[in-house]
Design a protein around this motif. Structure first.
Motif, PDB file in Angstrom:
ATOM      1  N   MET A   1      40.834  64.529  38.635  1.00 51.08           N
ATOM      2  CA  MET A   1      39.933  63.993  39.686  1.00 51.08           C
ATOM      3  C   MET A   1      39.585  62.543  39.384  1.00 51.08           C
ATOM      4  N   ILE A   2      39.320  62.248  38.100  1.00 51.43           N
ATOM      5  CA  ILE A   2      39.004  60.865  37.735  1.00 51.43           C
ATOM      6  C   ILE A   2      40.232  59.975  38.002  1.00 51.43           C
ATOM      7  N   HIS A   3      41.397  60.471  37.625  1.00 54.66           N
ATOM      8  CA  HIS A   3      42.629  59.698  37.862  1.00 54.66           C
ATOM      9  C   HIS A   3      42.803  59.415  39.356  1.00 54.66           C
ATOM     10  N   CYS A   4      42.610  60.442  40.192  1.00 59.22           N
ATOM     11  CA  CYS A   4      42.820  60.257  41.639  1.00 59.22           C
ATOM     12  C   CYS A   4      41.771  59.314  42.232  1.00 59.22           C
ATOM     13  N   TYR A   5      40.536  59.410  41.756  1.00 59.56           N
ATOM     14  CA  TYR A   5      39.516  58.460  42.248  1.00 59.56           C
ATOM     15  C   TYR A   5      39.945  57.031  41.896  1.00 59.56           C
ATOM     16  N   SER A   6      40.478  56.846  40.676  1.00 60.08           N
ATOM     17  CA  SER A   6      40.855  55.477  40.271  1.00 60.08           C
ATOM     18  C   SER A   6      41.998  54.957  41.147  1.00 60.08           C
ATOM     19  N   LEU A   7      42.893  55.856  41.536  1.00 55.13           N
ATOM     20  CA  LEU A   7      44.004  55.423  42.401  1.00 55.13           C
ATOM     21  C   LEU A   7      43.488  55.036  43.796  1.00 55.13           C
ATOM     22  N   ILE A   8      42.555  55.842  44.338  1.00 59.91           N
ATOM     23  CA  ILE A   8      42.012  55.519  45.676  1.00 59.91           C
ATOM     24  C   ILE A   8      41.369  54.133  45.633  1.00 59.91           C
ATOM     25  N   HIS A   9      40.531  53.903  44.628  1.00 61.02           N
ATOM     26  CA  HIS A   9      39.825  52.615  44.563  1.00 61.02           C
ATOM     27  C   HIS A   9      40.777  51.470  44.240  1.00 61.02           C
ATOM     28  N   ASP A  10      41.757  51.745  43.384  1.00 52.82           N
ATOM     29  CA  ASP A  10      42.719  50.693  43.024  1.00 52.82           C
ATOM     30  C   ASP A  10      43.541  50.228  44.229  1.00 52.82           C
ATOM     31  N   ASP A  11      43.772  51.128  45.182  1.00 50.97           N
ATOM     32  CA  ASP A  11      44.583  50.791  46.363  1.00 50.97           C
ATOM     33  C   ASP A  11      43.805  50.022  47.433  1.00 50.97           C
ATOM     34  N   LEU A  12      42.482  49.962  47.317  1.00 47.69           N
ATOM     35  CA  LEU A  12      41.650  49.342  48.365  1.00 47.69           C
ATOM     36  C   LEU A  12      41.993  47.866  48.576  1.00 47.69           C
ATOM     37  N   PRO A  13      41.725  47.356  49.781  1.00 49.24           N
ATOM     38  CA  PRO A  13      41.996  45.928  50.050  1.00 49.24           C
ATOM     39  C   PRO A  13      41.314  44.996  49.044  1.00 49.24           C
ATOM     40  N   CYS A  14      40.144  45.360  48.544  1.00 53.14           N
ATOM     41  CA  CYS A  14      39.458  44.467  47.596  1.00 53.14           C
ATOM     42  C   CYS A  14      40.072  44.538  46.196  1.00 53.14           C
ATOM     43  N   MET A  15      40.989  45.460  45.992  1.00 55.01           N
ATOM     44  CA  MET A  15      41.658  45.544  44.681  1.00 55.01           C
ATOM     45  C   MET A  15      43.146  45.229  44.888  1.00 55.01           C
ATOM     46  N   ASP A  16      44.026  46.230  44.775  1.00 52.83           N
ATOM     47  CA  ASP A  16      45.465  45.922  44.891  1.00 52.83           C
ATOM     48  C   ASP A  16      45.979  45.845  46.327  1.00 52.83           C
ATOM     49  N   ASP A  17      45.185  46.344  47.247  1.00 48.11           N
ATOM     50  CA  ASP A  17      45.536  46.318  48.665  1.00 48.11           C
ATOM     51  C   ASP A  17      46.914  46.931  48.928  1.00 48.11           C
ATOM     52  N   ASP A  18      47.045  48.198  48.564  1.00 50.32           N
ATOM     53  CA  ASP A  18      48.322  48.897  48.776  1.00 50.32           C
ATOM     54  C   ASP A  18      48.252  49.807  49.989  1.00 50.32           C
ATOM     55  N   ASP A  19      49.351  49.865  50.723  1.00 50.80           N
ATOM     56  CA  ASP A  19      49.390  50.686  51.942  1.00 50.80           C
ATOM     57  C   ASP A  19      49.945  52.085  51.687  1.00 50.80           C
ATOM     58  N   PHE A  20      50.711  52.224  50.611  1.00 48.83           N
ATOM     59  CA  PHE A  20      51.342  53.529  50.339  1.00 48.83           C
ATOM     60  C   PHE A  20      51.119  53.962  48.900  1.00 48.83           C
ATOM     61  N   ARG A  21      50.966  55.246  48.731  1.00 48.80           N
ATOM     62  CA  ARG A  21      50.847  55.848  47.383  1.00 48.80           C
ATOM     63  C   ARG A  21      51.479  57.221  47.461  1.00 48.80           C
ATOM     64  N   ARG A  22      52.266  57.566  46.498  1.00 48.50           N
ATOM     65  CA  ARG A  22      52.945  58.874  46.461  1.00 48.50           C
ATOM     66  C   ARG A  22      53.689  59.152  47.777  1.00 48.50           C
ATOM     67  N   GLY A  23      54.259  58.078  48.343  1.00 43.09           N
ATOM     68  CA  GLY A  23      55.074  58.236  49.551  1.00 43.09           C
ATOM     69  C   GLY A  23      54.295  58.474  50.829  1.00 43.09           C
ATOM     70  N   LYS A  24      52.971  58.306  50.799  1.00 39.19           N
ATOM     71  CA  LYS A  24      52.146  58.515  52.009  1.00 39.19           C
ATOM     72  C   LYS A  24      51.220  57.318  52.175  1.00 39.19           C
ATOM     73  N   PRO A  25      50.661  57.110  53.381  1.00 44.55           N
ATOM     74  CA  PRO A  25      49.657  56.050  53.518  1.00 44.55           C
ATOM     75  C   PRO A  25      48.513  56.275  52.521  1.00 44.55           C
ATOM     76  N   THR A  26      47.994  55.178  52.003  1.00 46.28           N
ATOM     77  CA  THR A  26      46.873  55.293  51.068  1.00 46.28           C
ATOM     78  C   THR A  26      45.639  55.844  51.803  1.00 46.28           C
ATOM     79  N   VAL A  27      44.647  56.258  51.037  1.00 49.70           N
ATOM     80  CA  VAL A  27      43.486  56.932  51.649  1.00 49.70           C
ATOM     81  C   VAL A  27      42.781  56.006  52.651  1.00 49.70           C
ATOM     82  N   HIS A  28      42.648  54.712  52.310  1.00 53.36           N
ATOM     83  CA  HIS A  28      41.947  53.834  53.271  1.00 53.36           C
ATOM     84  C   HIS A  28      42.768  53.580  54.526  1.00 53.36           C
ATOM     85  N   LYS A  29      44.101  53.692  54.416  1.00 50.84           N
ATOM     86  CA  LYS A  29      44.934  53.532  55.624  1.00 50.84           C
ATOM     87  C   LYS A  29      44.777  54.755  56.518  1.00 50.84           C
TER      88      LYS A  29
END
Ligand code: GRG
Length: 264
Positions: free
Chosen positions: A61-89
């Motif tokens: 759960m901690i790992h997944c929370y870090s991935l969600i936050h890491d993908d945010l526009p204010c951090m790495d700003d990633d659109d895809f993770r694990r082959g799917k749109p990121t949580v904020h997308k």
């Protein structure tokens, strides 16, 4: 002993958008390396893996929370993770922040639930995870990474970032197994070092794989990390030296314990 099933039970389905976003991130096809490491270490010390399952899932759960936050526009700003749109997308930025917050909070909640561990063990798990995930560990590594901006790290600095950002959760995973199997403090210290070496080997290999994926996909040896102007082991020392460093970390890990785990 099924990590997927247990994660599903610990964060049950609900109509709430928050829970749906958290489950989208949590049950979205990760490799589960950290919980698998906890189970492997518990087994190595003849501990009961039934007791290890909830703590192992808290780590995920901690790992997944870090991935969600890491993908945010204010951090790495990633659109895809694990082959799917990121949580904020998929759910919007506000819900993504809150889904990360939820998983972080839920991780500590499940560690504190009545379970088949002694209260001292539960407290040790909570204390250990708080420090590995905090400023001396994962969050601290992320801050160092962000504060560096686009300036180039030295190898020592890059190593510090990754020991904290990536290595800390692997150390937590290994130490968790030791706590559950009731090992002594010297062994916990060795597990801490073991997890750190595994984490660094994993990170260096991830940097190498980024280049190899790019060569396969675009026919160019410029990976997404380099395109994003990130310093990686490969951009800093070249692919051959990076491979040597990864092997050296694996060797250091094996010198601690020769466990058969498919992490790196
Ligand atoms: C935002 C608090 C906060 C921390 C972010 C760990 C971290 C710090 C961010 C993760 C981002 C990242 C790409 C880190 C490098 C380590 C890495 C390759 C993580 C991905 O781990 P895997 O391969 O992921 O275990 P899966 O999808 O298999 O779970």
């Amino acid at each position: 002993m099924n990590i997927e099933h247990h994660l599903d039970i610990l964060v049950p389905d609900s109509d709430s958008t928050l829970i749906q976003a958290a489950r989208y991130a949590l049950l979205g096809g990760g490799k589960r390396l950290r919980p698998k490491l906890t189970l492997a270490v518990t087994t190595h010390f003849n501990g009961d893996i039934n007791k290890a399952l909830t703590p192992a899932c808290a780590l995920e759960m901690i790992h997944c929370y870090s991935l969600i936050h890491d993908d945010l526009p204010c951090m790495d700003d990633d659109d895809f993770r694990r082959g799917k749109p990121t949580v904020h997308k998929q759910f919007g930025e506000a819900i993504a922040v809150l889904a990360g917050d939820y998983l972080l909070t839920r991780a500590f909640e499940v560690l504190s639930l009545p379970q088949d561990l002694k209260p001292e063990q539960q407290l040790a798990l909570i204390k250990s995870l708080s420090s590995y995930a905090n400023n001396d560990g994962m969050i601290g590594g992320q801050v160092l990474d962000i504060e560096s901006g686009s300036s180039t790290f030295t190898l020592m600095q890059l190593q510090e970032v990754h020991v904290k950002k990536t290595g800390a959760l692997f150390s937590a995973a290994a130490v968790f197994g030791g706590i559950i199997a009731n090992v002594d403090d010297d062994e916990l210290e060795r597990l801490h070092r073991y997890g750190g070496h595994i984490g660094l080997a994993f990170q260096i290999q991830d940097d190498i794989n980024d280049i190899l994926r790019s060569e396969e996909k675009h026919g160019s040896a410029i990976g997404s990390d380099a395109r994003n102007r990130k310093t990686t082991y490969v951009t800093l020392v070249g692919i051959n030296e990076a491979k040597r460093l990864a092997e050296s970390e694996r060797k250091k890990a094996r010198a601690c314990y020769d466990l058969d785990i498919a992490v790196t």
